[in-house]
Design an enzyme around this catalytic site. Structure first.
Site, mmCIF file in Angstrom:
data_model
loop_
_atom_site.group_PDB
_atom_site.id
_atom_site.type_symbol
_atom_site.label_atom_id
_atom_site.label_comp_id
_atom_site.label_asym_id
_atom_site.label_seq_id
_atom_site.Cartn_x
_atom_site.Cartn_y
_atom_site.Cartn_z
ATOM 1 C CB ALA A 502 -0.903 -0.009 1.223
ATOM 2 C CB VAL A 606 15.347 3.133 19.471
ATOM 3 C CG1 VAL A 606 16.498 3.866 20.137
ATOM 4 C CG2 VAL A 606 14.026 3.484 20.136
ATOM 5 C CB ALA A 608 18.278 2.910 11.804
ATOM 6 C CD GLU A 664 10.892 11.202 11.559
ATOM 7 O OE1 GLU A 664 9.774 10.989 11.069
ATOM 8 O OE2 GLU A 664 11.650 10.292 11.928
ATOM 9 C CG ASP A 675 12.829 11.132 15.752
ATOM 10 O OD1 ASP A 675 11.864 10.374 15.542
ATOM 11 O OD2 ASP A 675 14.010 10.826 15.499
ATOM 12 C CE LYS A 679 14.821 7.813 16.666
ATOM 13 N NZ LYS A 679 15.864 8.508 15.934
#
Ligand SMILES: Nc1ncnc2c1ncn2[C@@H]1O[C@H](COP(=O)(O)OP(=O)(O)O)[C@@H](O)[C@H]1O
Ligand SMILES: N[C@@H](CC(=O)OP(=O)(O)O)C(=O)O
Length: 811
Positions: A502, A606, A608, A664, A675, A679
């Site tokens: 999607a 957190v 990546a 972001e 952000d 985290k």
């Protein structure tokens, strides 16, 4: 001698019918053969539907009729090359079609279609196909099955008169001929001489009756699959051939819907101890399946799984039933007297209710018969009127080794329960070769798949993925899955099947797996979707072992996790919104996952691809306690402060962070610390503390007013901060320090803010967009555990999501 039966799938095409010719002629060199054929695949259905069109006065019955004529003509033109044979065959076939046309026309004119007429119409399928095959196969003689397969009328149904039939078969075959061709399925009433038939799929039965009467060495059933398989291969891709089956196992599987052999087929040959071999016309040298009395014990408890879709459960209940002898006898006698067969019975030990499973088409009649039988008891209130529940399906797991082996039923229930499928009724015969369960029909495919996965060591484990979001992370993930697909399939026996993708506007689905090269074009061309529609579609597909992968940053998508988990769909999220949402919501998601037996994973929330959340969980699971977390968790902010020099002003570094894909989409989420706060809250929760975003103490470096208004306004105003930043940066440089945006937690207390770190600090040398986490625990106290590496970027984040998916596959 041998009897060979070729189903509609084996006479439906040029390729299959030529293969049939080779198989029969090769076999006839060794011994005499009787060949039984069905109608061309699909023709029986078309004969019946054309009759319905004619009955309803719909002129298009003619088109459907012409289409059947055309199909037979084309087949003849393609396979009969001899001119004389060709014209003789055309003559026979066209004569039959002329008769058939007249019958349809009569139905159309008088709007009447009796059972007798319908039985006549449907007989043309086999009459036509058998003439074609008899002409194609060299030296074959043709005999009309109606001269020896005789039926009689019982309970309004045509049933075989087996004694008479046996005698007539022996007479008909008293002169041996190398190849005899017989139309399957069709029969004749012994009294009225009307054309009848042995029921849908009945050609197998014709062949079995002949094999038994003539004491054949073997009955071969030639079809379009490699023998009898562990489940219907059209539903279960991982199904595989069962090389040996006992008569009892085959009978149980066929009675419960394994359409590959028509159930009554087994009895006549079983009595005579004649083996049945099921083989594939498209792979004649393949081993196939042998069905016989004594088979090797392969130690497997379950041989196969089969199912019946149109099941109705009738509940016969009432207080008068408790301990009363004879209620069950009355139920079965009444139904049997009306020719209604019951394929499953389930009675509670309290004996005040009995559930019986009948086929959907028999349900109304069964209810009427039982209401009639117990009319007196119902009138006095001692029994309740019959209750019928339809829209159900029955699944049977079958195997003679199941006998006396504990735990099979438990495993069946456990497997279905884990997939959110409830069992409505359950039955196990005392022979213990079959356990059957009734479930909602909508869950059938899923149930068959999970049961197959659980009971058979499939060649592959399958994970079905719905990927939401095709931006930088989602796009990379799809690329990674595509390039790893073969490797995982070959070396890890894992098939990662992407069944849904999607974007923010569109969604595409394919149960068998989407094409990962062309999905973007397919999405473009697809209908508009919405989060709600997406959720409904994913749940509606009701697919087994499914994982919803969220690579968006959308709150609307995060809101779907709860219903998805409730429907036993695992969730892997790169999106941080859910894990950092109010504590109660976060806990609810986690608990739902636990109670539903599925997974909710969000490692990339957190750091990546860095293993931070997993490590914290491992530490805690092994009994350690997290005392303190100190971390640089924003790859974007670290990148910004590392880029900042006398020549590159603050505003430029923010632009660069955006261009490099670190920030972001709205960089204010990074600059405001939002952000990092999210985290930190996630890490604190994983560390075992109840944490909310509002509890985090903030020391920010961009004034609040920059976070109001639009993103465009923000970009315009940003350079106003440059001078002040440069002044502060110079002072810091002189002191030999660097800025780091640090998040910390000590005993549950959380803080974020800009911090100047000296050269000796482990954060000082943190390069580029890297992240670092220091974990101080009871076991790692004097020297905290340190995890460091790329903390942002599509490649590593996608890889982290991929790792989460793999952890669900558990391979
Ligand atoms: N356990 C099973 N093993 C093999 N095939 C099965 C099983 N259960 C259902 N089937 C279905 O039975 C089909 C063959 O039966 P059918 O379509 O009646 O063929 P034919 O026309 O050759 O008689 C297969 O294509 C398969 O989809
Ligand atoms: N032609 C009949 C009889 C039959 O046995 O067919 P098949 O072998 O294709 O299942 C039917 O479709 O019911």
């Amino acid at each position: 001698m041998k009897v060979l039966k070729f189903g509609g799938t084996s006479v439906g095409s040029v390729e299959s019918i030529l293969s049939l010719k080779r198989i029969v002629e090769r076999e006839a060199q060794r011994q005499p053969v009787v060949v039984v054929v069905s109608a061309l695949g699909g023709i029986t259905d078309q004969l019946l539907s054309t009759a319905q069109l004619a009955l309803s006065g719909n002129e298009t019955w003619k088109d459907s009729f012409d289409n059947m004529v055309e199909r037979h003509h084309q087949l003849i033109d393609s396979v009969i090359t001899d001119n004389i044979k060709h014209s003789e065959l055309y003559h026979k076939v066209d004569t039959l079609f002329e008769q058939l046309h007249s019958i349809y026309f009569g139905v159309f004119l008088i709007h009447d279609l009796s059972h007798k007429t319908e039985d006549t119409i449907v007989s043309y399928g086999e009459r036509l196909s058998s003439h074609i095959v008899a002409t194609l196969v060299e030296n074959a003689r043709w005999i009309d099955a109606r001269t020896f397969i005789k039926t009689e009328r019982k309970h309004n149904k045509h049933v075989l008169d087996s004694t008479l039939t046996q005698q007539l078969v022996r007479d008909a075959f008293s002169h041996q001929h190398t190849i005899t061709l017989v139309p399957g399925f069709i029969s004749q009433d012994k009294d009225t001489h009307e054309t009848t038939n042995l029921g849908r799929g009945g050609s197998d039965y014709t062949a079995s009756i002949i094999a038994a009467a003539l004491d054949a060495d073997i009955l071969e059933i030639w079809t379009d699959v490699n023998g009898f398989m562990t489940a219907d291969p059209k539903v279960i891709k991982a199904a595989y051939t069962i090389h040996e089956l006992s008569y009892i196992e085959a009978m149980e599987l066929c009675n419960f819907g394994a359409k590959v052999v028509y159930p009554p087929t087994i009895y006549p040959v079983c009595v005579k101890n004649i083996p049945i071999q099921v083989k594939n016309t498209f792979d004649p040298d393949g081993e196939g399946t042998i069905i016989k009395a004594k088979i090797k014990n392969d130690g497997k408890p379950i041989k196969g799984i089969s199912s019946i879709k149109g099941t109705t459960l009738i509940n016969v209940a009432g207080l008068s039933m408790v301990g009363v002898i004879g209620v069950n006898r009355r139920i079965f006698t009444a139904l049997a007297n009306h020719g209604i067969s019951v394929f499953m019975v389930s009675q509670a030990s309290s004996e005040n209710s009995t559930s019986i499973g009948v086929r959907e088409q028999d349900a109304d009649a069964a209810v009427a018969v039982l209401n009639d039988e117990f009319a007196k008891e119902i009138e006095t209130g001692a029994m309740f009127p019959m209750e019928a529940q339809s829209g159900l399906a029955t699944i049977a797991i079958v195997g003679e080794n199941m006998r006396h082996l504990p735990g099979i039923a438990a495993k069946l229930f456990e497997t279905l329960g884990r997939s959110g499928i409830s069992v409505i009724a359950f039955a196990q015969g005392s022979s213990e070769t079959n356990i059957s369960v009734v479930i909602e029909a909508a869950y059938l495919r899923k149930a068959l798949n999970v049961l197959h996965d659980s009971f058979f060591l499939s060649e592959y484990k399958v994970l079905n993925l719905f990927i939401c979001g095709i931006g930088t992370v989602g796009g990379k993930l799809i690329e990674q899955i595509r390039s790893q697909y073969d490797e995982l399939k070959e070396h890890s026996r894992l098939k990662l099947n992407v069944v849904g993708i999607a974007s923010s506007k569109h969604a595409i689905y394919n149960r068998d797996g989407l094409d990962l090269q062309t999905y973007r074009e397919e999405l473009q061309a697809s209908e508009l979707s919405s989060p709600q529609k997406l959720c409904e579609a994913v749940i509606g597909m009701n697919i087994f072992n499914s994982v919803f992968v969220d690579c968006t940053a959308s709150g609307e998508i995060a809101a779907l996790y709860q219903p998805l988990l409730e429907h036993n769909i695992s969730v892997v999220a790169a999106n941080k919104i859910a894990a950092s949402s109010p504590y109660d919501e976060y806990m609810r998601l986690k608990q739902t996952a636990v109670t539903r037996g599925v997974k909710f994973r969000y490692e990339t929330n957190v750091g990546a691809g860095l293993p931070i959340i997993g490590t914290i969980n491992d530490l805690r699971n092994s009994g350690d306690k997290i005392l303190k977390i100190e971390a640089v968790l924003s790859g974007t902010l670290n990148f910004i402060f590392n880029e900042l020099t006398a020549d590159v002003p603050f505003s430029e570094t923010v632009h660069r962070a955006k261009e490099e894909g670190y920030s972001e989409p709205d960089p204010r989420i990074d600059l405001s610390g939002k952000d990092v706060i999210r985290k930190l809250v996630i890490l604190t929760r994983e560390a075992g503390y109840k944490a909310e975003q509002e509890e985090v103490e903030k020391h920010l470096f961009v004034p609040d007013e920059y976070f109001e208004g639009s993103v465009d306004e923000f970009w315009k105003r940003l350079p106003q901060l440059d001078d002040d930043f440069e002044k502060r940066r110079r002072t810091l440089e002189q002191q030999g320090e660097r800025w780091r945006f640090v998040a910390s937690m000590e005993h549950g207390k959380m803080k974020v803010g800009l911090q100047a770190v000296a050269q000796s600090h482990p954060f000082y040398n943190l390069e580029g967009s890297n992240n670092i986490v220091l974990l101080t625990t009871e076991r790692y106290k004097a020297y905290p555990m340190q995890i460091q590496g790329y903390g942002a970027g599509a490649d590593v984040t996608a890889a982290g999501v991929f790792a989460n998916i793999m952890s669900i596959a558990n391979i």
